[in-house]
Design a protein around this motif. Structure first.
Motif, PDB file in Angstrom:
ATOM      1  N   GLY A 222      60.492 -10.372 -12.396  1.00 18.97           N
ATOM      2  CA  GLY A 222      59.968 -11.092 -13.550  1.00 18.97           C
ATOM      3  C   GLY A 222      58.473 -10.942 -13.670  1.00 18.97           C
ATOM      4  O   GLY A 222      57.914  -9.857 -13.440  1.00 18.97           O
ATOM      5  N   GLU A 223      57.766 -12.034 -13.984  1.00 24.30           N
ATOM      6  CA  GLU A 223      56.311 -11.989 -14.161  1.00 24.30           C
ATOM      7  C   GLU A 223      55.648 -12.970 -13.210  1.00 24.30           C
ATOM      8  O   GLU A 223      55.991 -14.151 -13.155  1.00 24.30           O
ATOM      9  CB  GLU A 223      55.914 -12.321 -15.602  1.00 24.30           C
ATOM     10  N   VAL A 224      54.670 -12.462 -12.463  1.00 29.10           N
ATOM     11  CA  VAL A 224      54.001 -13.257 -11.440  1.00 29.10           C
ATOM     12  C   VAL A 224      52.503 -12.936 -11.460  1.00 29.10           C
ATOM     13  O   VAL A 224      52.112 -11.776 -11.590  1.00 29.10           O
ATOM     14  CB  VAL A 224      54.569 -12.960 -10.036  1.00 29.10           C
ATOM     15  N   TYR A 225      51.698 -13.994 -11.332  1.00 29.88           N
ATOM     16  CA  TYR A 225      50.244 -13.816 -11.232  1.00 29.88           C
ATOM     17  C   TYR A 225      49.814 -14.199  -9.821  1.00 29.88           C
ATOM     18  O   TYR A 225      50.244 -15.222  -9.284  1.00 29.88           O
ATOM     19  CB  TYR A 225      49.516 -14.693 -12.247  1.00 29.88           C
ATOM     20  N   PHE A 226      48.943 -13.365  -9.217  1.00 25.96           N
ATOM     21  CA  PHE A 226      48.498 -13.587  -7.843  1.00 25.96           C
ATOM     22  C   PHE A 226      46.983 -13.763  -7.784  1.00 25.96           C
ATOM     23  O   PHE A 226      46.238 -13.050  -8.460  1.00 25.96           O
ATOM     24  CB  PHE A 226      48.847 -12.387  -6.953  1.00 25.96           C
ATOM     25  N   ASN A 253      48.074  -9.546 -12.356  1.00 27.18           N
ATOM     26  CA  ASN A 253      49.318  -9.984 -12.979  1.00 27.18           C
ATOM     27  C   ASN A 253      50.302  -8.820 -12.969  1.00 27.18           C
ATOM     28  O   ASN A 253      49.936  -7.681 -13.278  1.00 27.18           O
ATOM     29  CB  ASN A 253      49.062 -10.420 -14.429  1.00 27.18           C
ATOM     30  N   ILE A 254      51.555  -9.105 -12.604  1.00 23.13           N
ATOM     31  CA  ILE A 254      52.586  -8.075 -12.665  1.00 23.13           C
ATOM     32  C   ILE A 254      53.725  -8.571 -13.531  1.00 23.13           C
ATOM     33  O   ILE A 254      54.241  -9.667 -13.332  1.00 23.13           O
ATOM     34  CB  ILE A 254      53.090  -7.669 -11.263  1.00 23.13           C
ATOM     35  N   ASN A 255      54.088  -7.765 -14.516  1.00 26.15           N
ATOM     36  CA  ASN A 255      55.204  -8.054 -15.408  1.00 26.15           C
ATOM     37  C   ASN A 255      56.284  -7.015 -15.136  1.00 26.15           C
ATOM     38  O   ASN A 255      56.125  -5.838 -15.478  1.00 26.15           O
ATOM     39  CB  ASN A 255      54.748  -7.996 -16.868  1.00 26.15           C
ATOM     40  N   SER A 256      57.376  -7.453 -14.496  1.00 28.09           N
ATOM     41  CA  SER A 256      58.426  -6.518 -14.115  1.00 28.09           C
ATOM     42  C   SER A 256      59.793  -6.953 -14.624  1.00 28.09           C
ATOM     43  O   SER A 256      60.812  -6.718 -13.978  1.00 28.09           O
ATOM     44  CB  SER A 256      58.468  -6.364 -12.582  1.00 28.09           C
ATOM     45  N   TYR A 257      59.813  -7.616 -15.781  1.00 28.74           N
ATOM     46  CA  TYR A 257      61.093  -7.996 -16.373  1.00 28.74           C
ATOM     47  C   TYR A 257      61.909  -6.735 -16.678  1.00 28.74           C
ATOM     48  O   TYR A 257      61.382  -5.733 -17.194  1.00 28.74           O
ATOM     49  CB  TYR A 257      60.878  -8.771 -17.675  1.00 28.74           C
ATOM     50  N   ASP A 259      64.059  -6.340 -18.980  1.00 24.46           N
ATOM     51  CA  ASP A 259      64.279  -6.095 -20.403  1.00 24.46           C
ATOM     52  C   ASP A 259      63.018  -5.629 -21.118  1.00 24.46           C
ATOM     53  O   ASP A 259      63.024  -5.446 -22.335  1.00 24.46           O
ATOM     54  CB  ASP A 259      64.845  -7.349 -21.093  1.00 24.46           C
ATOM     55  N   GLU A 260      61.927  -5.431 -20.383  1.00 26.08           N
ATOM     56  CA  GLU A 260      60.711  -4.897 -20.985  1.00 26.08           C
ATOM     57  C   GLU A 260      60.714  -3.376 -20.879  1.00 26.08           C
ATOM     58  O   GLU A 260      61.289  -2.811 -19.934  1.00 26.08           O
ATOM     59  CB  GLU A 260      59.474  -5.465 -20.285  1.00 26.08           C
ATOM     60  N   PRO A 261      60.084  -2.679 -21.819  1.00 23.51           N
ATOM     61  CA  PRO A 261      60.114  -1.206 -21.812  1.00 23.51           C
ATOM     62  C   PRO A 261      59.313  -0.577 -20.676  1.00 23.51           C
ATOM     63  O   PRO A 261      59.491   0.598 -20.367  1.00 23.51           O
ATOM     64  CB  PRO A 261      59.510  -0.839 -23.170  1.00 23.51           C
ATOM     65  N   ALA A 262      58.426  -1.352 -20.038  1.00 25.66           N
ATOM     66  CA  ALA A 262      57.606  -0.807 -18.950  1.00 25.66           C
ATOM     67  C   ALA A 262      57.262  -1.927 -17.979  1.00 25.66           C
ATOM     68  O   ALA A 262      57.240  -3.102 -18.340  1.00 25.66           O
ATOM     69  CB  ALA A 262      56.333  -0.160 -19.484  1.00 25.66           C
ATOM     70  N   GLN A 263      57.017  -1.528 -16.735  1.00 25.69           N
ATOM     71  CA  GLN A 263      56.508  -2.470 -15.741  1.00 25.69           C
ATOM     72  C   GLN A 263      54.988  -2.391 -15.795  1.00 25.69           C
ATOM     73  O   GLN A 263      54.408  -1.311 -15.704  1.00 25.69           O
ATOM     74  CB  GLN A 263      57.012  -2.082 -14.349  1.00 25.69           C
ATOM     75  N   ILE A 264      54.332  -3.560 -15.950  1.00 29.11           N
ATOM     76  CA  ILE A 264      52.892  -3.565 -16.210  1.00 29.11           C
ATOM     77  C   ILE A 264      52.168  -4.383 -15.148  1.00 29.11           C
ATOM     78  O   ILE A 264      52.508  -5.540 -14.907  1.00 29.11           O
ATOM     79  CB  ILE A 264      52.585  -4.148 -17.605  1.00 29.11           C
ATOM     80  N   THR A 265      51.176  -3.767 -14.516  1.00 28.85           N
ATOM     81  CA  THR A 265      50.313  -4.453 -13.566  1.00 28.85           C
ATOM     82  C   THR A 265      48.899  -4.459 -14.122  1.00 28.85           C
ATOM     83  O   THR A 265      48.357  -3.403 -14.457  1.00 28.85           O
ATOM     84  CB  THR A 265      50.328  -3.759 -12.192  1.00 28.85           C
ATOM     85  N   THR A 266      48.303  -5.643 -14.229  1.00 31.91           N
ATOM     86  CA  THR A 266      46.972  -5.784 -14.803  1.00 31.91           C
ATOM     87  C   THR A 266      46.041  -6.381 -13.759  1.00 31.91           C
ATOM     88  O   THR A 266      46.320  -7.449 -13.211  1.00 31.91           O
ATOM     89  CB  THR A 266      46.998  -6.685 -16.044  1.00 31.91           C
ATOM     90  N   LEU A 267      44.941  -5.692 -13.476  1.00 32.21           N
ATOM     91  CA  LEU A 267      43.997  -6.142 -12.463  1.00 32.21           C
ATOM     92  C   LEU A 267      42.873  -6.948 -13.102  1.00 32.21           C
ATOM     93  O   LEU A 267      42.174  -6.471 -13.990  1.00 32.21           O
ATOM     94  CB  LEU A 267      43.418  -4.940 -11.717  1.00 32.21           C
ATOM     95  N   VAL A 268      42.704  -8.186 -12.625  1.00 34.78           N
ATOM     96  CA  VAL A 268      41.641  -9.051 -13.131  1.00 34.78           C
ATOM     97  C   VAL A 268      40.372  -8.859 -12.314  1.00 34.78           C
ATOM     98  O   VAL A 268      39.279  -8.698 -12.855  1.00 34.78           O
ATOM     99  CB  VAL A 268      42.091 -10.528 -13.106  1.00 34.78           C
ATOM    100  N   GLU A 269      40.498  -8.893 -10.988  1.00 41.43           N
ATOM    101  CA  GLU A 269      39.342  -8.627 -10.126  1.00 41.43           C
ATOM    102  C   GLU A 269      39.826  -8.055  -8.805  1.00 41.43           C
ATOM    103  O   GLU A 269      40.985  -8.215  -8.425  1.00 41.43           O
ATOM    104  CB  GLU A 269      38.524  -9.898  -9.897  1.00 41.43           C
ATOM    105  N   GLY A 270      38.918  -7.371  -8.108  1.00 49.17           N
ATOM    106  CA  GLY A 270      39.277  -6.738  -6.836  1.00 49.17           C
ATOM    107  C   GLY A 270      39.726  -5.304  -7.050  1.00 49.17           C
ATOM    108  O   GLY A 270      39.232  -4.605  -7.930  1.00 49.17           O
ATOM    109  N   SER A 271      40.698  -4.849  -6.251  1.00 53.41           N
ATOM    110  CA  SER A 271      41.246  -3.501  -6.388  1.00 53.41           C
ATOM    111  C   SER A 271      42.673  -3.498  -5.876  1.00 53.41           C
ATOM    112  O   SER A 271      43.028  -4.270  -4.981  1.00 53.41           O
ATOM    113  CB  SER A 271      40.405  -2.475  -5.621  1.00 53.41           C
TER     114      SER A 271
END
Length: 384
Positions: A222-226, A253-257, A259-271
């Motif tokens: 699903g979707e989880v923010y760390f 943030n990682i969106n891995s639902y 039913d979504e067309p792509a798995q998306i990881t978005t970096l806010v800070e760090g690496s």
């Protein structure tokens, strides 16, 4: 100042002036107001701001903002003093628009909110699955110590957040817990190492109650923010299906639902380092990695970070999103089935709504653009 705003209006107001371009304009307006003749005898600028802010702050609890929206998140630069100037009342029309009622040939329209009373917004709820398979319903549980896993205590604090105390691996055996949110639920968790986790609706995380001596590994769906606790000696690795994301200390943030067309990881800070099927990419802050169905990794610069993370702050924020993308979020949060009549390939929509809002308020964003709806039980039919 007159305490007449709804929680949704407050969220929209503060988010609007949180944008840099808008906050700069707000700063000029505040200064103009403070320099007006009517304020000449009220003391220094700092005294005026302080006394008026105390008055506003005293009334803020009556807005009953969602607990998932920390007020401090909005307190940027001029936003903290935005409420002190009367000029804000005249600016309301910029971002609080009255959407005209539309008709769909006798079909149900979202302005008739009575039709949607059975569809409730999501809330903070989750199930915690312990190592022996027993389950704790977290939204119903009292605060305090909920259970013991090995030498670790599971604690629910006054804000409803779950954390672990005395996390030591006395028996030498790895014990796993799993937190799951249903459709229409979200929840917060602090892992044994201090890493903070937010779970969106229909999501899960599996983790050890004590991390081993080399790596910190968790599995998500699903979707989880760390917000990962920094530890150079113990890399933090997130597994989402066949994708692994390795970090030392960062926010993403990682969106891995599925039913979504792509798995998306978005970096806010760090690496972070993303790997799948022997391919890997390194992300810098403000970058986004999309893994499509053909398993290729594409890196995008400058995604809208506020849009990506709006869900954990209690908001729906859409910037140029198509109908189907928006409806997938609505379906998960309000736990409704969605069906379509017609093609929706070209239209895009933008808007900001509190997730605490009734579903008809969210649907108004789409209805204003000519999309219509019919409710059949818990099936929401989307029509052109």
């Amino acid at each position: 100042m007159e305490n007449n705003c709804t929680a949704e209006e407050v969220a929209i107001l503060l988010h609007y002036f949180g944008e840099q371009a808008n906050s700069d304009r707000l700063g000029a307006l505040i200064q103009e107001e403070l320099n007006s003749p009517q304020n000449e005898n009220v003391g220094t600028t700092s005294e005026l701001l302080e006394s008026t802010w105390k008055k506003i702050h005293k009334s803020l609890p009556s807005y009953q903002l969602s607990e998932t929206i920390p007020l401090q998140w909005y307190m940027r630069k001029w936003v903290r003093v935005a409420a002190v100037v009367i000029v804000l009342l005249s600016l309301g029309g910029i971002f609080l628009q009255n959407i005209p009622e539309k008709s769909a040939g006798g079909q149900l329209v979202t302005n008739s909110s009575d039709h949607y009373k059975t569809i409730l917004p999501g809330s903070e709820k989750a199930i915690l699955i312990l190592s022996d398979g027993s389950q704790l319903v977290l939204d119903d549980s009292a605060n305090g110590v909920l259970a013991t896993q090995g030498a670790s205590q599971i604690i629910k604090n006054n804000d409803g957040e779950i954390s672990y105390a005395n996390s030591i691996n006395a028996a030498g055996k790895t014990i796993f817990n799993t937190m799951q949110t249903p459709r229409g639920g979200q929840y917060r968790l602090v892992l044994p190492d201090g890493t903070k986790v937010w779970l969106n609706a229909a999501s899960s995380i599996r983790y050890p109650v004590v991390f081993d001596q080399k790596l910190r590994r968790v599995e998500v769906m699903g979707e989880v923010y760390f917000e990962v606790a920094h530890d150079n000696n113990h890399p933090f690795i997130v597994h989402a299906g066949k994708t692994s994301i390795q970090v030392l200390g960062t926010s993403f943030n990682i969106n891995s639902y599925t039913d979504e067309p792509a798995q998306i990881t978005t970096l806010v800070e760090g690496s972070v380092r993303i790997e799948k099927n022997s391919q890997f990419s390194l992300l810098r802050p403000g970058q986004q990695a999309r893994i499509s169905q053909n398993n290729s990794i594409a890196v995008q610069d400058a995604p809208d970070l506020e849009e990506v993370t709006a869900w954990k702050n209690g908001l729906f924020l859409f910037n140029g999103k198509d109908v189907r993308t928006i409806m997938r979020q609505i379906s998960r949060w309000y736990d409704v089935e969605v069906a379509y009549q017609g093609e929706f390939n070209k239209e895009t929509f933008s808007g900001l709504v509190s997730k605490a809002s009734s579903i008809d308020k969210v649907l108004k964003i789409l209805e204003a653009g000519g999309v219509h709806f019919k409710l059949d039980g818990k099936k929401l039919i989307v029509m052109q």
